[in-house]
Design a protein around this motif. Structure first.
Motif, PDB file in Angstrom:
ATOM      1  N   LEU A 289       0.827  -1.205   0.000  1.00 26.83           N
ATOM      2  CA  LEU A 289       0.000   0.000   0.000  1.00 26.83           C
ATOM      3  C   LEU A 289       0.866   1.263   0.000  1.00 26.83           C
ATOM      4  CD1 LEU A 289      -2.725  -0.929   2.665  1.00 26.83           C
ATOM      5  CD2 LEU A 289      -2.837  -1.223   0.182  1.00 26.83           C
ATOM      6  N   ASP A 290       0.334   2.285  -0.666  1.00 29.72           N
ATOM      7  CA  ASP A 290       0.994   3.589  -0.704  1.00 29.72           C
ATOM      8  C   ASP A 290       0.513   4.441   0.472  1.00 29.72           C
ATOM      9  OD1 ASP A 290       2.541   5.700  -1.537  1.00 29.72           O
ATOM     10  OD2 ASP A 290       1.089   6.402  -3.025  1.00 29.72           O
ATOM     11  N   GLY A 291       0.671   3.892   1.678  1.00 26.13           N
ATOM     12  CA  GLY A 291       0.225   4.588   2.879  1.00 26.13           C
ATOM     13  C   GLY A 291      -0.721   3.728   3.691  1.00 26.13           C
ATOM     14  N   PRO A 292      -1.173   4.234   4.862  1.00 23.12           N
ATOM     15  CA  PRO A 292      -2.044   3.452   5.737  1.00 23.12           C
ATOM     16  C   PRO A 292      -3.408   3.178   5.118  1.00 23.12           C
ATOM     17  CG  PRO A 292      -1.123   5.382   6.862  1.00 23.12           C
ATOM     18  CD  PRO A 292      -0.845   5.556   5.409  1.00 23.12           C
ATOM     19  N   VAL A 293      -4.060   2.137   5.606  1.00 28.23           N
ATOM     20  CA  VAL A 293      -5.446   1.864   5.209  1.00 28.23           C
ATOM     21  C   VAL A 293      -6.311   3.037   5.676  1.00 28.23           C
ATOM     22  CG1 VAL A 293      -7.413   0.309   5.477  1.00 28.23           C
ATOM     23  CG2 VAL A 293      -5.081  -0.621   5.407  1.00 28.23           C
ATOM     24  N   PRO A 294      -7.132   3.631   4.808  1.00 29.71           N
ATOM     25  CA  PRO A 294      -7.912   4.815   5.190  1.00 29.71           C
ATOM     26  C   PRO A 294      -9.196   4.475   5.953  1.00 29.71           C
ATOM     27  CG  PRO A 294      -8.278   4.327   2.880  1.00 29.71           C
ATOM     28  CD  PRO A 294      -7.246   3.335   3.359  1.00 29.71           C
ATOM     29  N   TRP A 295      -9.039   3.791   7.070  1.00 32.96           N
ATOM     30  CA  TRP A 295     -10.206   3.438   7.883  1.00 32.96           C
ATOM     31  C   TRP A 295     -10.974   4.703   8.297  1.00 32.96           C
ATOM     32  CZ3 TRP A 295     -10.825  -1.588   7.607  1.00 32.96           C
ATOM     33  CH2 TRP A 295      -9.735  -2.461   7.656  1.00 32.96           C
ATOM     34  N   GLY A 350       6.979   5.311   4.529  1.00 29.42           N
ATOM     35  CA  GLY A 350       5.714   5.870   4.085  1.00 29.42           C
ATOM     36  C   GLY A 350       4.753   4.869   3.480  1.00 29.42           C
ATOM     37  N   LYS A 351       5.208   3.647   3.230  1.00 34.33           N
ATOM     38  CA  LYS A 351       4.365   2.597   2.649  1.00 34.33           C
ATOM     39  C   LYS A 351       3.962   1.603   3.749  1.00 34.33           C
ATOM     40  CE  LYS A 351       5.818   4.509  -1.185  1.00 34.33           C
ATOM     41  NZ  LYS A 351       5.011   5.557  -1.848  1.00 34.33           N
ATOM     42  N   GLN A 352       3.048   0.709   3.390  1.00 29.50           N
ATOM     43  CA  GLN A 352       2.618  -0.308   4.354  1.00 29.50           C
ATOM     44  C   GLN A 352       2.325  -1.630   3.664  1.00 29.50           C
ATOM     45  OE1 GLN A 352      -0.326   0.521   7.286  1.00 29.50           O
ATOM     46  NE2 GLN A 352       0.655   2.383   8.002  1.00 29.50           N
ATOM     47  N   VAL A 353       2.437  -2.722   4.450  1.00 24.71           N
ATOM     48  CA  VAL A 353       1.916  -4.017   4.021  1.00 24.71           C
ATOM     49  C   VAL A 353       0.600  -4.251   4.752  1.00 24.71           C
ATOM     50  CG1 VAL A 353       4.158  -5.022   3.474  1.00 24.71           C
ATOM     51  CG2 VAL A 353       3.248  -5.256   5.791  1.00 24.71           C
ATOM     52  N   PHE A 354      -0.281  -4.992   4.108  1.00 28.12           N
ATOM     53  CA  PHE A 354      -1.625  -5.240   4.648  1.00 28.12           C
ATOM     54  C   PHE A 354      -2.060  -6.624   4.187  1.00 28.12           C
ATOM     55  CE2 PHE A 354      -6.343  -4.668   4.107  1.00 28.12           C
ATOM     56  CZ  PHE A 354      -6.649  -4.528   5.456  1.00 28.12           C
ATOM     57  N   TRP A 355      -2.846  -7.291   5.012  1.00 27.72           N
ATOM     58  CA  TRP A 355      -3.158  -8.718   4.853  1.00 27.72           C
ATOM     59  C   TRP A 355      -4.633  -8.906   5.165  1.00 27.72           C
ATOM     60  CZ3 TRP A 355      -5.001 -12.001   8.607  1.00 27.72           C
ATOM     61  CH2 TRP A 355      -4.560 -13.322   8.701  1.00 27.72           C
ATOM     62  N   GLU A 373     -12.576  -6.456  -1.698  1.00 25.83           N
ATOM     63  CA  GLU A 373     -12.242  -5.037  -1.824  1.00 25.83           C
ATOM     64  C   GLU A 373     -13.485  -4.160  -1.746  1.00 25.83           C
ATOM     65  OE1 GLU A 373      -9.654  -4.454  -5.172  1.00 25.83           O
ATOM     66  OE2 GLU A 373      -7.975  -5.429  -4.142  1.00 25.83           O
ATOM     67  N   ARG A 374     -14.625  -4.644  -2.214  1.00 27.75           N
ATOM     68  CA  ARG A 374     -15.859  -3.872  -2.025  1.00 27.75           C
ATOM     69  C   ARG A 374     -16.188  -3.747  -0.546  1.00 27.75           C
ATOM     70  NH1 ARG A 374     -19.835  -6.666  -3.684  1.00 27.75           N
ATOM     71  NH2 ARG A 374     -18.923  -8.312  -4.965  1.00 27.75           N
ATOM     72  N   ARG A 375     -15.946  -4.810   0.206  1.00 25.86           N
ATOM     73  CA  ARG A 375     -16.178  -4.762   1.658  1.00 25.86           C
ATOM     74  C   ARG A 375     -15.199  -3.796   2.322  1.00 25.86           C
ATOM     75  NH1 ARG A 375     -20.476  -5.666   4.839  1.00 25.86           N
ATOM     76  NH2 ARG A 375     -20.107  -7.073   6.582  1.00 25.86           N
ATOM     77  N   LEU A 376     -13.940  -3.861   1.933  1.00 29.40           N
ATOM     78  CA  LEU A 376     -12.945  -2.947   2.504  1.00 29.40           C
ATOM     79  C   LEU A 376     -13.308  -1.491   2.218  1.00 29.40           C
ATOM     80  CD1 LEU A 376      -9.661  -4.880   1.649  1.00 29.40           C
ATOM     81  CD2 LEU A 376     -10.470  -4.333   3.952  1.00 29.40           C
ATOM     82  N   ALA A 380     -13.260   1.518   4.660  1.00 28.45           N
ATOM     83  CA  ALA A 380     -12.084   2.354   4.391  1.00 28.45           C
ATOM     84  C   ALA A 380     -12.203   2.929   2.984  1.00 28.45           C
ATOM     85  CB  ALA A 380     -10.809   1.530   4.530  1.00 28.45           C
ATOM     86  N   PRO A 381     -13.076   3.940   2.780  1.00 31.26           N
ATOM     87  CA  PRO A 381     -13.260   4.512   1.437  1.00 31.26           C
ATOM     88  C   PRO A 381     -11.939   5.028   0.870  1.00 31.26           C
ATOM     89  CG  PRO A 381     -14.938   5.308   2.969  1.00 31.26           C
ATOM     90  CD  PRO A 381     -13.933   4.574   3.793  1.00 31.26           C
ATOM     91  N   GLY A 382     -11.681   4.678  -0.376  1.00 33.45           N
ATOM     92  CA  GLY A 382     -10.430   5.057  -1.002  1.00 33.45           C
ATOM     93  C   GLY A 382      -9.346   4.016  -0.863  1.00 33.45           C
ATOM     94  N   PHE A 383      -9.692   2.836  -0.313  1.00 32.48           N
ATOM     95  CA  PHE A 383      -8.682   1.797  -0.115  1.00 32.48           C
ATOM     96  C   PHE A 383      -8.010   1.421  -1.435  1.00 32.48           C
ATOM     97  CE2 PHE A 383      -7.598  -2.715  -0.384  1.00 32.48           C
ATOM     98  CZ  PHE A 383      -6.641  -2.802   0.613  1.00 32.48           C
ATOM     99  N   ARG A 384      -8.805   1.213  -2.476  1.00 32.59           N
ATOM    100  CA  ARG A 384      -8.235   0.768  -3.756  1.00 32.59           C
ATOM    101  C   ARG A 384      -7.221   1.768  -4.308  1.00 32.59           C
ATOM    102  NH1 ARG A 384     -13.780  -1.780  -5.600  1.00 32.59           N
ATOM    103  NH2 ARG A 384     -13.250  -3.990  -5.759  1.00 32.59           N
ATOM    104  N   ASP A 385      -7.392   3.049  -3.974  1.00 36.28           N
ATOM    105  CA  ASP A 385      -6.457   4.061  -4.459  1.00 36.28           C
ATOM    106  C   ASP A 385      -5.086   3.922  -3.807  1.00 36.28           C
ATOM    107  OD1 ASP A 385      -8.498   5.108  -6.004  1.00 36.28           O
ATOM    108  OD2 ASP A 385      -9.096   6.578  -4.479  1.00 36.28           O
ATOM    109  N   ARG A 386      -5.018   3.223  -2.679  1.00 38.93           N
ATOM    110  CA  ARG A 386      -3.738   3.040  -1.971  1.00 38.93           C
ATOM    111  C   ARG A 386      -2.973   1.807  -2.455  1.00 38.93           C
ATOM    112  NH1 ARG A 386      -3.928   5.917   3.122  1.00 38.93           N
ATOM    113  NH2 ARG A 386      -4.833   7.927   2.521  1.00 38.93           N
ATOM    114  N   VAL A 387      -3.598   0.976  -3.276  1.00 39.46           N
ATOM    115  CA  VAL A 387      -2.998  -0.306  -3.644  1.00 39.46           C
ATOM    116  C   VAL A 387      -1.920  -0.108  -4.705  1.00 39.46           C
ATOM    117  CG1 VAL A 387      -3.417  -2.592  -4.639  1.00 39.46           C
ATOM    118  CG2 VAL A 387      -5.091  -1.580  -3.060  1.00 39.46           C
ATOM    119  N   LEU A 388      -0.702  -0.502  -4.371  1.00 36.69           N
ATOM    120  CA  LEU A 388       0.408  -0.515  -5.326  1.00 36.69           C
ATOM    121  C   LEU A 388       0.513  -1.865  -6.025  1.00 36.69           C
ATOM    122  CD1 LEU A 388       3.130   1.258  -3.144  1.00 36.69           C
ATOM    123  CD2 LEU A 388       1.756   2.286  -4.971  1.00 36.69           C
TER     124      LEU A 388
END
Length: 470
Positions: A289-295, A350-355, A373-376, A380-388
């Motif tokens: 991820l390009d940053g934290p999960v946007p919970w 500045g990046k993160q791993v997520f599982w 990802e729809r559930r995430l 966390a709206p905008g989660f997909r935008d963080r995915v590298l």
């Protein structure tokens, strides 16, 4: 002739090998993969510099394991790292999350005023005797004399009934939803016997020791055990697939950190484990991820583990569906771990791993990525935008990586019904087999799934007694 040969280098196999090597025995471990670790490994699954745990990532049972506590694993590089919160369960109504905090009071307060007192009265007396209680619980049925029988009995009264009965003690959805999510870790229906104990153990572990990650990745657990083993004279052989006992050197005892059915095939035990059941599989996604999960939930941003399920009814339906149907539940119940919250070294600055994983039927071959990802995105709206980058693994891929995950079952056997208590068979000697020199030490034996080494520890006791009698 060796004293003992261990097949499989997961945490249980390595723990069994260490326990015997520390007692002066000549021990060798044989592993089919190119490296040790089993369910406790760390790999760059997505992009360079992003260190992911292909299976287990948070370790509530490892941090409090009597087996690990008795070993100097910190000298070999194992360090537990904690986020501010062990676990959070956010809700879509915009209100605060229900949490498992290190403090019983903080957790109780998150459940609301009607259930705070009920939770404190349930948990506090058990937490006072946690060390003895957990040691007794994790050693059963290997020990006939518990250290604290009164506390164990009190725990049993609350935990042996189904989790659905435990949930009825609480009036509001917040506490019931969090506790239902805890049962999801063993993929058992909430109506199953002793599932209340599962919820209590995870909650008590959070208050007693937290739900930490291993610094640098779960591989640190396996590497520490492997380093300790070699320092005690044990040997490790990787890239060595065992198909029959004759593939192994002569030994006084053979200990298998494998599934029961694989053991039966290798050791020529015929249909001895034919009644053993495998449970639901999982579909797992590892993210760079390009940053934290946007919970949207502030509590979710500071927790190691985050569960996503709207209410106990939805979670219960999801857990029932994966054992009864041929398709995954909709919506899925999700278990997520964000190691970077506790360990920033897992990813570039500045990046993160997520599982994250959702439950699916055993052997399912579909793709759950979009549903997950729809559930995430709901939480966390905008989660997909963080995915590298992402790496997906369904049941076939998980089973190919780790032969113990039959059909994608990361628990190495259904943890439901009597099989939750009597793994792998109805016997008082779960680590022994019809072959007098062959033993089983995987998470198919008590106390069951998790990175805690106790199945290997308990099996080593059985082997030690066997060899002393000969």
């Amino acid at each position: 002739m060796l004293d003992a040969v261990v097949v499989g280098s997961g945490p249980n196999g390595l723990t069994a090998a260490v326990e015997l090597a520390r007692r002066g025995m000549d021990v060798a471990v044989f592993e089919a993969s190119d490296g040790v670790g089993g369910g406790a490994r760390t790999e760059e699954l997505t992009l360079p510099g992003f260190r992911h745990d292909p299976c287990s990532a948070a370790h509530p049972l490892g941090a409090t394991s009597p087996a690990f506590a008795a070993l100097p694993l910190e000298r070999y590089g194992l360090r537990w790292l904690h986020a501010e919160l062990p676990m959070a369960h956010p809700f879509l109504d915009g209100g605060p999350a229900a949490v498992l905090a290190r403090s019983v009071g903080e957790s109780a307060a998150s459940f609301g005023p009607r259930d705070a007192g009920t939770y404190r009265r349930l948990i506090s007396p058990l937490l006072l005797r946690w060390e003895a209680l957990f040691r007794d619980f994790m050693a059963l049925p290997s020990t006939a004399l518990p250290r604290d029988p009164l506390t164990l009995a009190r725990f049993g009264l609350a935990g042996l009934p189904p989790a659905s009965l435990l949930l009825r003690r609480f009036q509001d959805e917040r506490a019931r939803t969090l506790l239902a999510g805890l049962v999801g870790h063993i993929m058992a229906p909430l109506s199953g016997i002793a599932t209340g104990a599962v919820a209590l153990v995870f909650a008590l572990a959070a208050h007693a020791r937290g739900w930490p990650v291993a610094q640098g990745g779960s591989q640190a657990v396996s590497d520490a055990l492997a380093g300790l083993l070699t320092d005690h004279g044990g040997t490790l052989h990787t890239g060595y697939e065992v198909k029959r006992l004759d593939d192994l050197p002569p030994a006084r005892a053979y200990i298998f950190d494998t599934s029961p059915t694989a053991l039966a095939r290798i050791a020529g035990l015929g249909g001895y484990y034919d009644g053993y059941r495998y449970g639901a599989g999982v579909f797992k996604l590892d993210y760079a991820l390009d940053g934290p999960v946007p919970w949207t939930s502030p509590d979710a941003r500071r927790a190691t583990t985050v569960h996503l399920g709207a209410n106990p009814g939805e979670i219960g339906a999801a857990l029932r569906a994966v054992s009864r149907e041929d398709r995954p539940p909709s919506p899925p119940f999700l278990i997520t771990v964000q190691p970077s919250v506790a360990d920033p070294t897992r990813a570039p600055e500045g990046k993160q791993v997520f599982w994250v994983y959702g439950h699916v039927p055993n052997g399912w071959r579909g793709d759950l990525t979009d549903a997950i990802e729809r559930r995430l995105e709901e939480y966390a709206p905008g989660f997909r935008d963080r995915v590298l980058a992402r790496a997906a693994a369904g049941p076939p891929e998980l089973a190919a990586r780790n032969a113990n995950y039959v059909g994608g079952d990361i628990a190495c056997g259904a943890a439901s019904g009597l099989q939750l208590l009597l793994r792998p068979k109805l016997t008082l000697s779960p680590h022994t087999t019809p072959h007098p020199a062959v033993f089983l030490c995987s998470s198919a034996t008590p106390p069951g799934p998790g990175v805690h080494g106790m199945s290997g520890h308990n099996a080593a006791k059985a082997v030690w007694l066997h060899l002393r009698r000969r």
